[in-house]
Every structure is written in structure tokens, then in C-alpha cells.
Design a protein around this motif. Structure first.
Motif, mmCIF file in Angstrom:
data_model
loop_
_atom_site.group_PDB
_atom_site.id
_atom_site.type_symbol
_atom_site.label_atom_id
_atom_site.label_comp_id
_atom_site.label_asym_id
_atom_site.label_seq_id
_atom_site.Cartn_x
_atom_site.Cartn_y
_atom_site.Cartn_z
ATOM 1 N N ASP A 10 0.662 -1.101 -0.522
ATOM 2 C CA ASP A 10 -0.153 -0.204 -0.078
ATOM 3 C C ASP A 10 1.292 1.503 -0.536
ATOM 4 O O ASP A 10 0.747 2.117 -0.677
ATOM 5 C CB ASP A 10 -0.913 0.315 0.656
ATOM 6 C CG ASP A 10 -1.797 -0.798 1.356
ATOM 7 O OD1 ASP A 10 -2.127 -1.656 0.647
ATOM 8 O OD2 ASP A 10 -3.016 -1.121 1.945
ATOM 9 N N ALA A 11 1.482 1.467 0.890
ATOM 10 C CA ALA A 11 3.347 2.083 1.001
ATOM 11 C C ALA A 11 3.071 2.374 -0.108
ATOM 12 O O ALA A 11 3.949 4.240 -1.220
ATOM 13 C CB ALA A 11 3.712 2.248 2.123
ATOM 14 N N ALA A 12 3.537 1.919 -0.967
ATOM 15 C CA ALA A 12 4.370 1.265 -2.230
ATOM 16 C C ALA A 12 3.237 2.122 -3.463
ATOM 17 O O ALA A 12 4.104 2.995 -4.053
ATOM 18 C CB ALA A 12 5.270 0.571 -2.834
ATOM 19 N N VAL A 13 2.888 1.551 -3.218
ATOM 20 C CA VAL A 13 1.187 2.314 -4.451
ATOM 21 C C VAL A 13 0.923 3.918 -3.623
ATOM 22 O O VAL A 13 1.101 4.390 -5.155
ATOM 23 C CB VAL A 13 0.305 1.429 -4.016
ATOM 24 C CG1 VAL A 13 -1.148 2.057 -4.854
ATOM 25 C CG2 VAL A 13 0.007 0.101 -4.438
ATOM 26 N N CYS A 14 0.612 4.609 -2.913
ATOM 27 C CA CYS A 14 1.042 5.253 -2.109
ATOM 28 C C CYS A 14 1.795 6.149 -2.772
ATOM 29 O O CYS A 14 1.922 7.754 -3.324
ATOM 30 C CB CYS A 14 0.949 5.492 -1.099
ATOM 31 S SG CYS A 14 0.336 7.590 -0.499
ATOM 32 N N VAL A 15 3.073 6.077 -3.082
ATOM 33 C CA VAL A 15 4.305 6.487 -3.706
ATOM 34 C C VAL A 15 4.729 7.363 -4.862
ATOM 35 O O VAL A 15 4.483 7.879 -5.562
ATOM 36 C CB VAL A 15 6.243 6.215 -3.272
ATOM 37 C CG1 VAL A 15 6.722 6.386 -4.097
ATOM 38 C CG2 VAL A 15 5.907 5.721 -1.933
ATOM 39 N N THR A 16 3.765 5.605 -5.752
ATOM 40 C CA THR A 16 3.927 5.159 -7.098
ATOM 41 C C THR A 16 2.304 6.924 -7.378
ATOM 42 O O THR A 16 2.969 7.500 -8.338
ATOM 43 C CB THR A 16 3.220 3.862 -7.711
ATOM 44 O OG1 THR A 16 4.309 3.578 -7.315
ATOM 45 C CG2 THR A 16 3.127 4.425 -9.307
ATOM 46 N N ASN A 17 2.041 6.814 -7.227
ATOM 47 C CA ASN A 17 0.051 7.390 -7.069
ATOM 48 C C ASN A 17 0.843 8.617 -7.023
ATOM 49 O O ASN A 17 0.389 9.878 -7.486
ATOM 50 C CB ASN A 17 -1.271 7.420 -6.207
ATOM 51 C CG ASN A 17 -1.162 6.044 -6.603
ATOM 52 O OD1 ASN A 17 -0.919 5.487 -7.872
ATOM 53 N ND2 ASN A 17 -1.995 4.937 -5.536
ATOM 54 N N VAL A 18 1.154 9.155 -5.957
ATOM 55 C CA VAL A 18 1.479 10.574 -5.613
ATOM 56 C C VAL A 18 2.682 11.428 -6.556
ATOM 57 O O VAL A 18 2.634 12.203 -7.698
ATOM 58 C CB VAL A 18 2.877 10.848 -4.131
ATOM 59 C CG1 VAL A 18 3.235 12.016 -4.453
ATOM 60 C CG2 VAL A 18 1.401 11.015 -3.188
#
Ligand SMILES: Cc1cc2nc3c(=O)[nH]c(=O)nc-3n(C[C@H](O)[C@H](O)[C@H](O)COP(=O)(O)OP(=O)(O)OC[C@H]3O[C@@H](n4cnc5c(N)ncnc54)[C@H](O)[C@@H]3O)c2cc1C
Ligand code: SF4
Ligand code: SF4
Lengths: 486, 461
Positions: A234-242
Motif C-alpha cells: 500500500d505504501a509503495a502504491v501511494c508513492v507511485t500515485n503521488v
């Protein structure tokens, strides 16, 4: 070589107190910040503490005459063995050259000596509304000279770039003792960009004795947020999304559960102890910009599955949130007596995959591996915990490291994001560079330092050093042009 | 091509043949030693490293040497080891910033204890040490007698005469002379005085100390009044002695343990209220009695309970419950953080809260306020040069603030600051934080006619 005569001459240059030569005094110059086991310690022939460019130049000239290798040393916080002298070299410690010579608030530059401590430079120009952007986690202790040699980075390099983007000129003592000044490329500067070659050259091409740095204007407004997640994914996905949303935070840092466990009890930074990962996001700019980015980030974090989101309410709280991150590495001492920090950059798109592979290695080798890293630019820092007194631990770590490095490289990663190759990763160079690449690098080394006297036996793997280089170089060139030497 | 290192290697090898390692009592704890991962984050906070730029004079270098002695790679009695163990100020700045939680203080103290045990010393030195160290600190009454003599000496005009004629310089005593402030008040004899506010809400027991109860007895009385203003009924338990910190710093552990046991006994008698300390150096040592007596079955647990009760004056009152002082003091001050307050006890905010509460007082922070001033126990007497360099650096920073008063919270710092300011011809007064607060509460007069009674307990019979 007549060691006594050499020492006597050194003393005429640096004075009695500026030359260390007793076995006991040299004991403490046998290490740097790198891990026991990964980098061998080695006692130098002597260590000198010069106070001026003239002294550095004279020492280098003298060593050249005696055929002694020289190795520059800043604070010795390097993590790849760069400041450890190989082959009985002379350590030139630049810690006494620590003056800020000039600050120009109009053009936003400062001329400093190499021993100036990174954070202290930012602190001293802070009141004039400026700061020095490269901010390695070791910034409280490491020197600007060391930063230049390692092309160091830090959390804020996501937005501001690494050291090389902030160097405008260098005064360099070349391997034969010549002193020269080189300007960085910019409008109106032509020729070969030698600053680009010198920055990141790990002390192998010259000793930097003055540095003209670029200073950045302090941002009008800064927000720091902490988002917690139930899984690393989830955290990694958040990075990509930002990043995908076109937002460029000043920094975007991730820490996993193990890291949180080391840091939180030590600094009470307010990281949730039950989170699987936290993201530390800093945004800066004008007031309106920052407000808008902050709102966007909070929304994206929520959409990416953040279990909590907190914004620092005061400068003190910001500092506390950051403290947890900046001190994370060293706080590992609380979990295990020793750690081995790795450093690789993988394409951001393969972040999750790489993290999973790291986890597999941790299981396979029954090792705790913590992850604390610059997620924004895909610079991973897997950190292996061990106890070097337990028999077999060191071997296991080295094996696992080998596996880890190979894995990261297979993900399209690099050998080093910011800690350098030194003697630590020397043996891995051939994993990502071809013979031709290496011969080209050796060619540059040769052009600066034909006698291989400056920080020898570093970076380039065995087979690409000394005379071998010339032969190899010729061979590579011959192959390239389809000529087959006899 | 390779440089010939054989003669040098030979030297190293020969030297390593007869290495004396740590042995006997008080050896540096190996697990604690292993905590250091030589990251170097502590370097810039270390005063001796800042002055010399030499790795050997850094915390990391010193720890590496200790490890080398433990591993048989360096001789315990190597002069370089001795030099570094004693060049260290034991200011513990390194400990406060170390991210790996290395407990530097106990390690350097144990290393010194090792040197004390194993170093051959000429007889005269042993005698001189025991006279110099034991005479004043072993029994507080001797300290009182010494200070009494000093007071007489200062008042008689003899001091002025000797200074004029340069006799002191010839005797090498001028530093000592310059350090000691005029002794204005009679000593505070433990058990003889107490402060009892009418509206007391808690009790506190003042740790009197050797130098504090004599040379700085005025400060301790001021502290008693400050405590009373904040609702603490405060006494000074009778049979207490010097804290033993100077022994610990010098590696004289048994002497320190003797005093520790006496103090534990003394403070057990009067209930379990806070033990309040006015000297940062004493406080740090008292808080580590549990470590000092860890091998003493009879005292181990009692030492822990004792250590838990110890608080610095600023730690106890410098909170948001501080009773606001009302007497205005329009002055500009700067604050010098005692190492053993800021680093060993990690108390940095509370003294500033106290200063901030005084109406009209303006606090201007100096640069490097937590860098050691060079006092470090008796360091400034035994290592003049390094101490003077640090003192000069400090004096300059004080001057830059333009403040007329330097506030601190430790007698050693007060004396060192005084000398350094004098030497640099800087006109600033050195005061203890208790005195500043006491003044702001109206001082002794307010105490006498004010809201609470000033009582003098009858001497124990
Ligand atoms: C806890 C910790 C956290 C760290 N975090 C980061 C991080 O976030 N990012 C990062 O990039 N690095 C990090 N590092 C690594 C290290 O701090 C950096 O590489 C730093 O720039 C080294 O500076 P130094 O002064 O300690 O150099 P040293 O270790 O003394 O030397 C490093 C190299 O630079 C050469 N050198 C030094 N001075 C000169 C000079 N004047 N001229 C020519 N060559 C010179 C030396 O020969 C050596 O090869 C960390 C290290 C630690 C211990
Ligand atoms: S004492 Fe702490 S900060 Fe200093 S080198 Fe050792 S681990 Fe690092
Ligand atoms: S105690 Fe002070 S002087 Fe000693 S090593 Fe630590 S910082 Fe340096």
C-alpha cells in the motif's frame, strides 16, 4: 623507502602536531563508517592534519616523490571504505580545514573549505534565508569534501538533486601536487566539464581543497506529513500515485515495521508502532502551493489505503518526525550490535517487486532486514542486522549481501545510490559494467593519476588497475575497432 | 611499486606481543563497547575533537582504542591510551547524540579505573593524589574547614597582596585563585536549616554537596527558597557527604562507592521525597549510583531507589507548574548549559522555562551553548591548555551575545566561566539559575516576611 626521512619531511610541512605516526595514533585511522567485515580495516603509514591548500599540495608532492599513496579523509562517515588507506598510504585528514571563506547572499553561493560540516553550513547561512540542499542522513557529521567525493544525496534530493547539482567550482590538488581551480559548466563555460568528473570520483582523481557551493533560498512554507499503512505494498502504491499525480514533494521517505520498532522507542517521533510501513512526506514552496499539495497528498494517501495521516503542527513537531528518519540508520544499534546497509536505486515501477525479493532473502538467510529509504527516487536502503561476535553471522551476511546485490541488479538497479563503491562494492562492478565501461573509467583514472597514487585499489575491480589498465584499454579499443592484437 | 611497510609492521607486531588487556575490577563492559558501530555521528559534538581535528581525540577514536585494548591489539598502558582517557572531558556530549545508544560515560570511567589499578605510579604521586583528592572530599567537614580558611584569606587582604606580588604565579596557584569566587556566606551545614512554606504540598530533600555547601552555600539557600516558593517543604538531610563524582571521573571507584553508601543511608532516613540537586555534576553521578553499586548485594536495590528519587532543581521546578515570579529583573542574560545537565541528564528545556518566567529578563542564546566550557571536574586544573582553549572559545561566544550575566547550573562551570571571562577581559557576571529565580521571587527578604516561614531547625544532638 626511508620512512623516517619521509616522516621528518612531513613534519617540516605540517608541523610536529600535524603529523601522526605512532602505531597507537594510527590505530584510529584504520576505519571509516563502513561495516566490519564488508570493508577491511587497514592502518595507514601516517596521517597528516594540514591547515591549508599549500600544505596539502606539499604533502601530495612529497608523497609523490617517495612513491607513497595518499588518501583524503573528511569525517570518516563514508560507508564504502573510501577513506581507509590501502597499501600503506598516507591519510590526509581535512578536518582542520573547516572555515567558511565567503558567503554571497546575492548570488547565493558560499566558498568553503572541505572540512566544513554539511549541517553547519546550512545552519550558518540559515539566517540569510538560504540552505545547502544535499542532506545525507549523516549531515550532522559528514564534511562537504566527503559529499563532493561521494556525490552524496539525501531525502531532499528528490526535488533538489544530489551534490553534483550544487557545486559551482572546485580547487583541486592533483596527484602530482599541482593546485588548480575548475569551474562547473554553466552558461559561458565551455570545454570538458571537469567538475562533473571530479564530483563522485571518491578521492581517486584529486583532493578537493576549496568548494564553491550553490545555496538554495529557504522555502517560504514547509509541511511535513506522516502516513501509516497496513502493508508495504500500500505504501509503495501511494508513492507511485503521488509521483504519478505530478506532485514533486521535497522528499518522500519510507520506513518499514522493523525500522519503526528501532526508532520509535528511541526518539518518540510518533510513528504508529503497529504500522507495517510509514511514509514521511515533506512539501515546500509558497504558502498556497504547499497547502494545495498537502491536501492532494492527504487525499491520495487515503485512496491508497493509509490507515492514518498526520501533519506536523509546529516546527518542533516537524523536526521530531524527521528525527526518526534521520537517525533511523544508526538507531539500529538498538536492535542488533551490527548492521550492514545496502544502497541501490531501482526503477520506481519495480519497487514493490524488489521489496518482496528483499523479504525473500531475509527469510532464506534467516536475517532481519529493515528497509528505510528514499522511496521518491527508488533509492533503496535494505539494512541487514547481525551480531558479528556470533560465529558464522558475518559469513551469512556477506552471502546474503551478495544475493541481495545480484537481485537488485537483476531488477534493473544500480550498485550504489549514494554511498559509493570504494572497496566495498569493488568486486561487484563487473555485474553491471562491461569490460569496455570499466576500461573507460580506468582510462580517466589514468589520465589524472598515471602512477595510481591517489586512493589506490578502490572502485575499479582487480584487473582494471595499474598497468593492467593500459593493456586492457588497448585491448578493448582494438576489439571495438575490429583489430585483433597478436 | 608497493611501499615497503616492513619496519613499521615489525613495530606493530612487536608491540602486540606483550599487550596488557583489561583485568580485575571495573573493566569496561564488552557489550556496551560493541554498541559502537563507528558511524562517526558523535564527532562534531566532541570538544576535544573540535579543537584538534584528530580522530584519536574523538569519542569514536576513544571507543575504538578501548575495543583495541579489550581485543589485545593495544596495550592498556600505552601512553596514547592513557592520554586519551584523560584528555576526554567526560562531558558526555557524545553520549547524548549517539544514535546507537552507546553509554560512553561508564566506559571511559571504567577505563580510567583500569588505569588507576594497573598503572605503576611513583610513590610521591600516590601520596599527592590521596592528599589532593581524599583530603577535601572524603569528609565534608574538611571541605568546610578549607573554605573557612579561604574566606578568611580572601577577607584578610592576603589574597590581594599575594596577587600583587606574583607569589601565586610562582607557586602555580593563580588559576585556582582566579577560579574561586568570593565566599560571601557561611557554609550550609546539613541538618541545620530547612525551608517550610505554610502551604507546602510536597517534601523535598536538598543534596548539599561539598563545593555547593561551602563555596556556593548562598546558591543552595537560594534553591531552598525557590523550592519553598513552589510548595516544597525542604530539608537538608544531616549525615550526607560529597557525591563522589570527582572520584568516579578519576577512576577511583572504591572511594566513590564509600561515599555513595553513606549518602544512600542518609537519604533513606527522611522518607522518600525528591532528592534535589543544585550541581549538575553531582546530579549526574547520583543518578548513576545504581550502576556504581551494581555489584554490591546489600546496596544494589537501594541504590536504584535512591537514583530514581534524584532530580535536578531545574528538572523539578522548571515545568509548566512553575510558580510565576513577580519581581522584575530587567537584564539580558545568556545560558551556558552544564554538560552534565544537558548531556548526561538530557535536561535542556527546563532551565530555559525558568529563565523565561522571570519578568523583564531577556535570554539571548549563545553559539554552542552546550559545548563544554572546559571545566569538567578538575580538568581545568590538570589540563590547562585544552581547558583554556575551550574557555576562551566560550568567553567569545558569551561576549558576542552582549549579555551582562551568564547563567549556569553547576559549580565547576561557574568557576571555569569566571576565570575564562576574566582572562579575556569580558565584563559579565556568572550566576547560578537558583539565584536568578530566588531574586525574582524577592530573595531572602521575601522569604523572611513573606507567605511562608523561614525556619532554622535545631542542630541534631
Ligand atoms: C549514519 C550514516 C548515514 C548516512 N547517510 C547517508 C545518506 O543519506 N546519503 C549519502 O549519500 N551518504 C550517507 N552516508 C555516507 C557518508 O556520510 C557520505 O558518503 C559522506 O558524504 C561522507 O563524508 P565524510 O566527510 O565522512 O567523508 P569520508 O568518509 O571521510 O570520505 C569519503 C570519501 O571521500 C573522499 N574524500 C573526503 N574528503 C575529500 C576531499 N576533500 N577531496 C577528495 N576526496 C575526499 C575520501 O577519500 C573517501 O573516498 C551515511 C553515513 C552514515 C554513517
Ligand atoms: S559512539 Fe555512537 S555516534 Fe559515536 S561512532 Fe559510536 S555509534 Fe556512532
Ligand atoms: S565525553 Fe565529551 S570529551 Fe569525552 S569523548 Fe565524549 S564528547 Fe568528547
Amino acid at each position: 623507502m626511508d620512512r623516517d626521512a619521509f616522516l621528518a619531511e612531513l613534519k617540516t610541512i605540517c608541523g610536529d602536531r600535524g603529523v601522526l605516526h605512532q602505531a597507537a595514533d594510527l590505530l584510529v585511522y584504520e576505519y571509516d563508517g563502513s561495516v566490519d567485515g564488508a570493508v577491511d580495516t587497514e592502518r595507514p603509514l601516517a596521517a597528516v592534519l594540514p591547515t591549508s591548500t599549500e600544505q596539502v599540495s606539499a604533502v601530495v608532492r612529497l608523497a609523490y616523490r617517495y612513491g607513497a599513496p595518499v588518501v583524503a579523509r573528511g569525517a570518516g562517515t563514508g560507508l564504502s571504505g573510501g577513506a581507509v588507506a590501502r597499501g600503506g598510504g598516507v591519510i590526509i585528514a581535512l578536518t582542520r580545514m573547516d572555515r567558511t571563506l565567503r558567503v554571497d547572499p546575492v548570488n547565493r553561493t558560499a566558498l568553503v573549505e572541505p572540512g566544513v560540516i554539511n549541517l553547519e553550513l546550512s545552519q550558518s547561512v540559515g539566517p540569510q534565508g538560504m540552505f545547502f540542499a544535499p542532506d545525507p542522513s549523516s549531515q550532522k557529521a559528514c564534511t562537504i569534501g566527503g559529499n563532493v567525493a561521494e556525490n552524496s544525496g539525501g531525502p531532499h534530493c528528490l526535488k533538489y538533486g544530489v551534490t553534483t547539482n550544487h557545486i559551482l567550482g572546485l580547487e583541486v590538488v592533483l596527484p602530482d601536487g599541482t593546485v588548480t581551480w575548475i569551474d562547473a559548466h554553466g552558461p559561458g563555460v565551455g570545454g570538458l566539464d571537469l567538475v562533473a568528473i571530479l564530483v563522485g570520483s571518491e578521492g581517486m582523481l584529486g583532493i578537493v581543497t576549496k568548494i564553491l557551493v550553490r545555496l538554495m533560498p529557504s522555502p517560504e512554507s514547509v509541511h511535513v506529513h506522516l502516513a501509516a499503512f497496513g502493508t508495504m505494498d500500500d505504501a509503495a502504491v501511494c508513492v507511485t500515485n503521488v509521483i504519478g499525480a505530478g506532485i514533486l514533494p521535497a522528499s518522500l521517505e519510507m520506513m518499514d515495521q522493523l525500522t519503526i520498532k528501532a526508532v520509535e522507542p528511541a526518539y518518540h517521533a510518533g510513528y504508529p508502532m503497529d504500522a507495517a510501513a510509514v511514509l514521511l512526506v515533506e512539501v515546500d514552496g509558497t504558502g498556497a502551493e504547499v497547502d494545495e499539495m498537502s491536501a492532494q497528498i492527504e487525499r491520495i494517501a487515503g485512496e491508497s489505503g493509509a490507515t492514518s495521516f498526520r501533519s506536523a503542527q509546529s516546527a518542533a513537531e516537524q523536526e521530531l518526525l524527521w528525527k526518526g528518519r534521520k537517525m533511523a540508520l544508526a538507531a539500529m544499534g538498538r536492535l542488533a550490535p551490527n548492521y550492514y546497509l545496502h544502497d541501490t536505486v531501482v526503477p520506481r515501477t519495480r519497487l514493490t517487486e524488489t521489496l518482496r525479493a528483499v523479504n525473500d532473502i531475509s527469510q532464506e538467510f534467516r536475517l532481519d532486514i529493515a528497509n528505510v529509504f528514499h522511496a521518491g527516487d527508488g533509492n533503496l536502503h535494505p539494512l541487514m542486522l547481525f551480531d558479528r561476535r556470533k560465529s558464522g553471522d558475518v559469513e551469512r551476511i556477506l552471502e546474503a549481501s551478495h544475493e541481495l546485490i545480484k537481485t537488485c541488479v537483476s531488477m534493473g538497479g544500480t550498485l550504489s545510490g549514494e554511498h559509493g563503491i570504494g572497496s566495498e562494492k569493488q568486486g561487484y562492478m563487473e555485474l553491471i559494467y562491461t569490460g569496455e565501461d570499466l576500461a573507460a573509467m580506468a582510462g580517466i583514472k589514468l589520465a589524472f593519476d598515471p602512477r595510481e597514487r591517489m586512493n589506490p585499489e578502490k572502485v575499479l575491480p582487480k584487473g582494471y588497475m595499474c598497468g593492467e589498465v593500459r593493456a586492457l584499454h588497448n585491448q578493448a579499443m582494438a576489439q571495438k575497432h575490429g583489430i585483433h592484437p597478436m | 611499486m608497493a611501499i615497503q611497510t616492513s619496519p613499521f609492521d615489525q613495530l606493530v607486531k612487536e608491540a602486540s606481543r606483550n599487550m596488557r588487556g583489561f583485568s580485575g575490577k571495573d573493566t569496561p563492559d564488552d557489550t556496551l563497547l560493541q554498541d559502537c558501530v563507528h558511524c562517526g555521528m558523535c564527532l562534531p559534538t566532541c570538544p576535544t575533537y573540535r579543537l584538534t581535528g584528530n580522530e584519536a581525540s574523538s569519542p569514536r577514536g576513544r571507543l575504538w582504542m578501548m575495543k583495541a585494548v579489550a581485543d589485545g591489539r593495544m596495550d592498556l598502558l600505552d601512553p596514547a591510551f592513557d592520554e586519551q582517557m584523560y584528555q576526554c572531558l567526560n562531558c558526555r556530549a557524545c553520549e547524548a547524540v549517539c544514535p546507537s545508544g552507546v553509554q560512553y560515560g561508564p566506559l571511559v570511567e571504567a577505563s580510567r579505573a583500569q588505569l588507576e589499578q594497573h598503572r605503576p605510579r611513583p610513590r610521591w604521586q600516590r601520596v599527592a593524589r590521596s592528599v589532593g583528592m581524599r583530603l577535601p572530599f572524603d569528609d565534608i567537614r574538611r571541605m568546610r574547614a578549607l573554605t573557612g580558611g579561604l574566606r578568611l584569606y580572601q577577607r584578610s587582604g592576603l589574597s590581594a597582596v599575594l596577587q600583587r606580588t606574583g607569589v601565586l604565579k610562582r607557586l602555580g596557584l593563580e588559576t585556582l585563585e582566579a577560579m574561586v569566587p568570593p565566599v560571601r556566606e557561611r557554609p550550609l551545614v546539613s541538618g541545620r536549616e530547612s525551608w517550610q512554606p505554610e502551604d507546602a504540598t510536597a517534601t523535598a530533600h536538598l543534596f548539599n554537596g561539598c563545593v555547593m555547601s561551602t563555596v556556593f552555600s548562598g546558591v543552595n539557600r537560594a534553591a531552598g527558597r525557590v523550592l519553598a516558593h513552589n510548595g516544597y517543604a525542604t530539608d537538608v538531610p544531616a549525615t550526607q557527604q560529597c557525591c563522589g563524582a570527582l572520584y568516579v571521573h578519576a577512576g577511583m571507584m572504591d572511594e566513590a562507592r564509600r561515599l555513595a553508601r553513606i549518602n544512600i543511608d542518609a537519604f533513606e532516613r527522611d522518607g522518600n521525597g525528591a532528592i534535589v540537586v543544585t550541581a549538575a555534576g553531582c546530579g549526574a553521578a547520583l543518578k548513576e549510583y545504581d550502576h556504581l553499586l551494581a555489584d554490591d548485594a546489600d546496596y544494589r536495590d537501594r541504590a536504584s531507589s535512591f537514583a530514581e528519587r534524584v532530580v535536578d532543581l531545574t528538572e523539578l521546578v522548571g515545568t509548566d507548574r512553575l510558580v510565576q515570579p513577580t519581581v522584575s529583573a530587567s537584564q539580558q542574560v545568556t545560558y551556558q548549559e552544564p554538560c552534565h545537565l544537558a548531556h548526561a541528564q538530557r535536561i535542556t528545556q527546563q532551565p530555559r522555562t525558568m529563565l523565561g518566567s522571570v519578568p523583564g529578563l531577556e535570554l539571548t542564546e549563545m553559539r554552542e551553548s552546550s559545548l563544554c566550557c572546559g571545566s569538567a571536574g578538575i580538568y581545568n586544573i590538570i589540563r590547562r591548555e585544552m581547558a583554556d582553549d575551550l574557555g576562551d572559545r566560550k568567553a567569545q561566544h558569551i561576549k558576542d551575545t552582549g549579555a551582562g550575566v551568564v547563567v549556569t547550573a553547576n559549580p565547576g562551570c561557574a568557576m571555569q566561566l569566571r576565570t575564562s571571562l576574566n582572562r579575556n577581559n569580558i565584563n559579565a557576571e556568572v550566576r547560578h539559575i537558583a539565584e536568578i529565580l530566588d531574586d525574582a521571587y524577592g530573595g531572602e527578604r521575601a522569604a523572611r516576611d513573606g507567605t511562608w516561614a523561614f525556619q532554622r531547625a535545631t542542630p541534631p544532638t
